[in-house]
Design a protein around this motif. Structure first.
Motif, PDB file in Angstrom:
ATOM      1  N   THR A 192      19.266 -23.947  15.484  1.00  0.00           N
ATOM      2  CA  THR A 192      18.836 -23.913  14.482  1.00  0.00           C
ATOM      3  C   THR A 192      19.210 -22.538  14.324  1.00  0.00           C
ATOM      4  OG1 THR A 192      18.199 -26.259  13.818  1.00  0.00           O
ATOM      5  CG2 THR A 192      18.202 -24.888  11.982  1.00  0.00           C
ATOM      6  N   ASP A 193      17.579 -21.979  15.274  1.00  0.00           N
ATOM      7  CA  ASP A 193      17.847 -20.639  15.859  1.00  0.00           C
ATOM      8  C   ASP A 193      18.979 -19.568  15.480  1.00  0.00           C
ATOM      9  OD1 ASP A 193      15.668 -18.581  15.070  1.00  0.00           O
ATOM     10  OD2 ASP A 193      16.126 -17.770  16.940  1.00  0.00           O
ATOM     11  N   TYR A 194      19.627 -20.106  16.158  1.00  0.00           N
ATOM     12  CA  TYR A 194      21.157 -19.479  16.714  1.00  0.00           C
ATOM     13  C   TYR A 194      21.474 -19.471  14.765  1.00  0.00           C
ATOM     14  CZ  TYR A 194      26.032 -18.049  17.523  1.00  0.00           C
ATOM     15  OH  TYR A 194      26.979 -17.836  17.054  1.00  0.00           O
ATOM     16  N   VAL A 195      22.229 -20.526  14.299  1.00  0.00           N
ATOM     17  CA  VAL A 195      23.271 -20.570  13.412  1.00  0.00           C
ATOM     18  C   VAL A 195      21.940 -19.231  12.490  1.00  0.00           C
ATOM     19  CG1 VAL A 195      23.932 -22.107  11.445  1.00  0.00           C
ATOM     20  CG2 VAL A 195      23.720 -22.759  14.069  1.00  0.00           C
ATOM     21  N   VAL A 196      20.622 -19.880  11.757  1.00  0.00           N
ATOM     22  CA  VAL A 196      20.507 -18.851  11.200  1.00  0.00           C
ATOM     23  C   VAL A 196      20.589 -17.350  11.138  1.00  0.00           C
ATOM     24  CG1 VAL A 196      18.381 -18.229   9.917  1.00  0.00           C
ATOM     25  CG2 VAL A 196      19.250 -21.099  10.592  1.00  0.00           C
ATOM     26  N   ALA A 197      20.408 -17.333  12.275  1.00  0.00           N
ATOM     27  CA  ALA A 197      20.831 -15.951  12.713  1.00  0.00           C
ATOM     28  C   ALA A 197      22.240 -15.464  12.687  1.00  0.00           C
ATOM     29  CB  ALA A 197      20.159 -15.314  14.174  1.00  0.00           C
ATOM     30  N   HIS A 198      23.006 -16.058  12.613  1.00  0.00           N
ATOM     31  CA  HIS A 198      24.330 -15.521  12.620  1.00  0.00           C
ATOM     32  C   HIS A 198      24.258 -15.192  11.439  1.00  0.00           C
ATOM     33  CE1 HIS A 198      28.676 -16.325  14.113  1.00  0.00           C
ATOM     34  NE2 HIS A 198      28.850 -16.211  12.641  1.00  0.00           N
ATOM     35  N   GLU A 199      24.378 -16.319  10.260  1.00  0.00           N
ATOM     36  CA  GLU A 199      24.614 -16.093   8.898  1.00  0.00           C
ATOM     37  C   GLU A 199      23.197 -15.074   8.455  1.00  0.00           C
ATOM     38  OE1 GLU A 199      26.526 -17.604   8.013  1.00  0.00           O
ATOM     39  OE2 GLU A 199      27.354 -18.792   9.960  1.00  0.00           O
ATOM     40  N   VAL A 200      22.678 -14.805   8.813  1.00  0.00           N
ATOM     41  CA  VAL A 200      21.433 -13.707   8.104  1.00  0.00           C
ATOM     42  C   VAL A 200      22.558 -12.655   8.826  1.00  0.00           C
ATOM     43  CG1 VAL A 200      19.557 -12.101   8.435  1.00  0.00           C
ATOM     44  CG2 VAL A 200      19.316 -14.991   7.843  1.00  0.00           C
ATOM     45  N   ALA A 201      22.642 -12.111  10.217  1.00  0.00           N
ATOM     46  CA  ALA A 201      23.405 -10.803  10.248  1.00  0.00           C
ATOM     47  C   ALA A 201      24.667 -10.834   9.560  1.00  0.00           C
ATOM     48  CB  ALA A 201      24.134 -11.527  12.217  1.00  0.00           C
ATOM     49  N   HIS A 202      25.496 -11.986   8.888  1.00  0.00           N
ATOM     50  CA  HIS A 202      26.563 -11.584   7.700  1.00  0.00           C
ATOM     51  C   HIS A 202      26.088 -10.885   7.065  1.00  0.00           C
ATOM     52  CE1 HIS A 202      30.231 -13.279  10.138  1.00  0.00           C
ATOM     53  NE2 HIS A 202      29.343 -14.338  10.367  1.00  0.00           N
ATOM     54  N   LEU A 203      25.133 -10.774   6.513  1.00  0.00           N
ATOM     55  CA  LEU A 203      24.328 -10.138   5.197  1.00  0.00           C
ATOM     56  C   LEU A 203      24.410  -8.776   5.488  1.00  0.00           C
ATOM     57  CD1 LEU A 203      21.040 -12.130   4.499  1.00  0.00           C
ATOM     58  CD2 LEU A 203      23.374 -11.845   3.357  1.00  0.00           C
ATOM     59  N   ARG A 204      25.085  -8.478   6.542  1.00  0.00           N
ATOM     60  CA  ARG A 204      24.923  -6.652   7.608  1.00  0.00           C
ATOM     61  C   ARG A 204      25.999  -6.303   7.538  1.00  0.00           C
ATOM     62  NH1 ARG A 204      20.298  -4.428   9.653  1.00  0.00           N
ATOM     63  NH2 ARG A 204      21.907  -2.442  10.942  1.00  0.00           N
ATOM     64  N   GLU A 205      26.892  -7.262   8.228  1.00  0.00           N
ATOM     65  CA  GLU A 205      28.361  -7.693   8.323  1.00  0.00           C
ATOM     66  C   GLU A 205      28.662  -8.414   7.859  1.00  0.00           C
ATOM     67  OE1 GLU A 205      30.091  -4.843  10.154  1.00  0.00           O
ATOM     68  OE2 GLU A 205      28.169  -3.464  10.480  1.00  0.00           O
ATOM     69  N   LEU A 206      29.779  -8.211   6.968  1.00  0.00           N
ATOM     70  CA  LEU A 206      30.457 -10.017   7.117  1.00  0.00           C
ATOM     71  C   LEU A 206      31.968 -10.127   7.681  1.00  0.00           C
ATOM     72  CD1 LEU A 206      30.064 -12.037   4.985  1.00  0.00           C
ATOM     73  CD2 LEU A 206      31.636 -11.005   3.007  1.00  0.00           C
ATOM     74  N   ASN A 207      31.701  -9.884   9.027  1.00  0.00           N
ATOM     75  CA  ASN A 207      32.899 -10.058   9.775  1.00  0.00           C
ATOM     76  C   ASN A 207      32.306 -10.565  11.157  1.00  0.00           C
ATOM     77  OD1 ASN A 207      31.570  -7.703  11.450  1.00  0.00           O
ATOM     78  ND2 ASN A 207      32.824  -6.108   8.973  1.00  0.00           N
ATOM     79  N   SER A 209      33.052  -8.225  14.149  1.00  0.00           N
ATOM     80  CA  SER A 209      33.009  -7.328  14.740  1.00  0.00           C
ATOM     81  C   SER A 209      32.197  -6.510  16.114  1.00  0.00           C
ATOM     82  CB  SER A 209      32.455  -5.700  13.456  1.00  0.00           C
ATOM     83  OG  SER A 209      32.380  -5.810  13.620  1.00  0.00           O
ATOM     84  N   PRO A 210      31.585  -5.999  16.630  1.00  0.00           N
ATOM     85  CA  PRO A 210      31.136  -6.170  17.547  1.00  0.00           C
ATOM     86  C   PRO A 210      29.872  -5.426  17.001  1.00  0.00           C
ATOM     87  CG  PRO A 210      32.915  -4.977  18.478  1.00  0.00           C
ATOM     88  CD  PRO A 210      33.303  -5.432  16.963  1.00  0.00           C
ATOM     89  N   ARG A 211      29.861  -4.897  15.843  1.00  0.00           N
ATOM     90  CA  ARG A 211      28.596  -4.830  15.600  1.00  0.00           C
ATOM     91  C   ARG A 211      27.650  -5.741  14.978  1.00  0.00           C
ATOM     92  NH1 ARG A 211      31.183  -0.608  12.795  1.00  0.00           N
ATOM     93  NH2 ARG A 211      31.928  -2.010  10.787  1.00  0.00           N
ATOM     94  N   PHE A 212      28.290  -6.882  14.636  1.00  0.00           N
ATOM     95  CA  PHE A 212      27.512  -8.028  14.313  1.00  0.00           C
ATOM     96  C   PHE A 212      27.403  -9.037  15.648  1.00  0.00           C
ATOM     97  CE2 PHE A 212      28.473 -12.126  14.360  1.00  0.00           C
ATOM     98  CZ  PHE A 212      27.919 -13.347  12.897  1.00  0.00           C
ATOM     99  N   TRP A 213      28.002  -8.448  16.559  1.00  0.00           N
ATOM    100  CA  TRP A 213      27.458  -9.688  17.383  1.00  0.00           C
ATOM    101  C   TRP A 213      26.623  -9.183  17.619  1.00  0.00           C
ATOM    102  CZ3 TRP A 213      28.482 -14.375  17.440  1.00  0.00           C
ATOM    103  CH2 TRP A 213      29.801 -14.590  16.978  1.00  0.00           C
ATOM    104  N   ALA A 214      26.181  -7.623  18.114  1.00  0.00           N
ATOM    105  CA  ALA A 214      24.823  -7.081  18.297  1.00  0.00           C
ATOM    106  C   ALA A 214      23.830  -7.063  17.647  1.00  0.00           C
ATOM    107  CB  ALA A 214      25.337  -5.514  18.664  1.00  0.00           C
ATOM    108  N   LEU A 215      23.760  -7.258  16.500  1.00  0.00           N
ATOM    109  CA  LEU A 215      23.050  -7.541  15.369  1.00  0.00           C
ATOM    110  C   LEU A 215      22.203  -9.243  15.601  1.00  0.00           C
ATOM    111  CD1 LEU A 215      24.091  -5.957  11.035  1.00  0.00           C
ATOM    112  CD2 LEU A 215      22.424  -5.084  13.300  1.00  0.00           C
ATOM    113  N   VAL A 216      23.400 -10.266  16.162  1.00  0.00           N
ATOM    114  CA  VAL A 216      22.838 -11.515  16.446  1.00  0.00           C
ATOM    115  C   VAL A 216      22.289 -11.718  17.505  1.00  0.00           C
ATOM    116  CG1 VAL A 216      23.742 -13.896  17.058  1.00  0.00           C
ATOM    117  CG2 VAL A 216      25.157 -12.617  14.909  1.00  0.00           C
ATOM    118  N   ALA A 217      22.511 -10.441  18.749  1.00  0.00           N
ATOM    119  CA  ALA A 217      21.840 -10.804  19.914  1.00  0.00           C
ATOM    120  C   ALA A 217      20.331 -10.304  19.924  1.00  0.00           C
ATOM    121  CB  ALA A 217      22.560  -9.157  20.751  1.00  0.00           C
ATOM    122  N   GLU A 218      20.222  -8.921  18.293  1.00  0.00           N
ATOM    123  CA  GLU A 218      19.083  -8.276  18.309  1.00  0.00           C
ATOM    124  C   GLU A 218      18.014  -9.146  17.573  1.00  0.00           C
ATOM    125  OE1 GLU A 218      19.113  -4.992  15.932  1.00  0.00           O
ATOM    126  OE2 GLU A 218      20.353  -4.011  16.486  1.00  0.00           O
TER     127      GLU A 218
END
Length: 241
Positions: A192-207, A209-218
């Motif tokens: 669940t933590d991953y799914v939440v992190a994934h969607e929260v990262a979309h609040l910064r990057e609604l795509n 992109s590599p920038r999005f996946w970098a946020l998820v990894a953070e």
């Protein structure tokens, strides 16, 4: 002549085949946007959903069902067993087994008692009360996970909602509203933590992109494991309730 929205269709056994005849539940869905007859197996209900465009009727749908009979049989056979909310039923909560314990004379609706989900009141209210409990618990747990991730990125969701989605575990709307499947409450917290992190990262990057996946990894180290867990175990969650 109109036909029912749903019915049971018996598929004849092909000549020379060893597979037994099978009766399948079919739901007919009319769509003005559809350009052709199509079908899918709903993983939640175990129903074959046939979409009919304008000017197409039941006969066209039946023809498509018979054309793809083998595929339908395979998909239905691959579904996890349905799990109903009933006394003594075992289900996951946070990835751990819990049992539904019915105490009709007690009060309190539905609540946790160790590894038991206690449900009070009459038997006919049990299914609804378990569902309501799981939805509330999902909202609480997802909210707890969302806050630190949002703070880490300096963002704030407009709202957090839980739904009973069929194809997505989570989503982020352009207005910043996050939505999640309540069925995530059954998954391990790290999933669940991953799914939440994934969607929260979309609040910064609604795509994606590599920038999005970098946020998820953070935000979470669980991406690969969670994606695999949901691929393997996720379909079974759709069969609960």
């Amino acid at each position: 002549m109109p036909f029912p929205d749903s019915e049971t269709v018996k598929l004849p056994t092909p000549r020379g085949a060893l597979a037994p005849a099978v009766a399948i539940p079919v739901r007919w869905r009319a769509s003005t946007r559809a350009r052709r007859v199509s079908l899918m197996v709903c993983p939640r209900s175990g129903t074959v959903v046939v979409t009919l465009p304008p000017r197409s009727g039941r006969r066209a749908g039946l023809a498509l069902i018979r054309e793809h009979e083998t595929w339908i049989r395979e998909r239905l056979a691959a579904l996890s067993p349905a799990v109903e909310f009933a006394p003594d039923t075992e289900l996951l909560l946070g990835g751990e087994a819990h049992v539904i314990r019915h105490e009709p004379r007690a009060r309190g609706g539905a609540f946790l008692d160790g590894k038991a989900i206690v449900v009070t009141g009459a038997r006919e209210f049990l299914r609804r009360r378990v569902t309501d409990f799981l939805r509330v618990e999902a909202r609480r747990r997802i909210g707890v996970l969302t806050l630190p991730h949002a703070a880490a990125l300096g963002v704030k969701p407009r709202a957090i909602r839980v739904k009973d989605t069929r194809s997505r575990w989570g989503s982020c709307a352009p207005d910043g509203t996050l939505a999640f499947s309540w069925r995530l409450v059954m998954a391990p917290e790290w999933v669940t933590d991953y799914v939440v992190a994934h969607e929260v990262a979309h609040l910064r990057e609604l795509n994606h992109s590599p920038r999005f996946w970098a946020l998820v990894a953070e935000l979470t180290p669980h991406r690969d494991g969670a994606v695999e867990w949901l691929r393997v175990e996720g379909p079974a969650l759709l069969r609960v309730g």
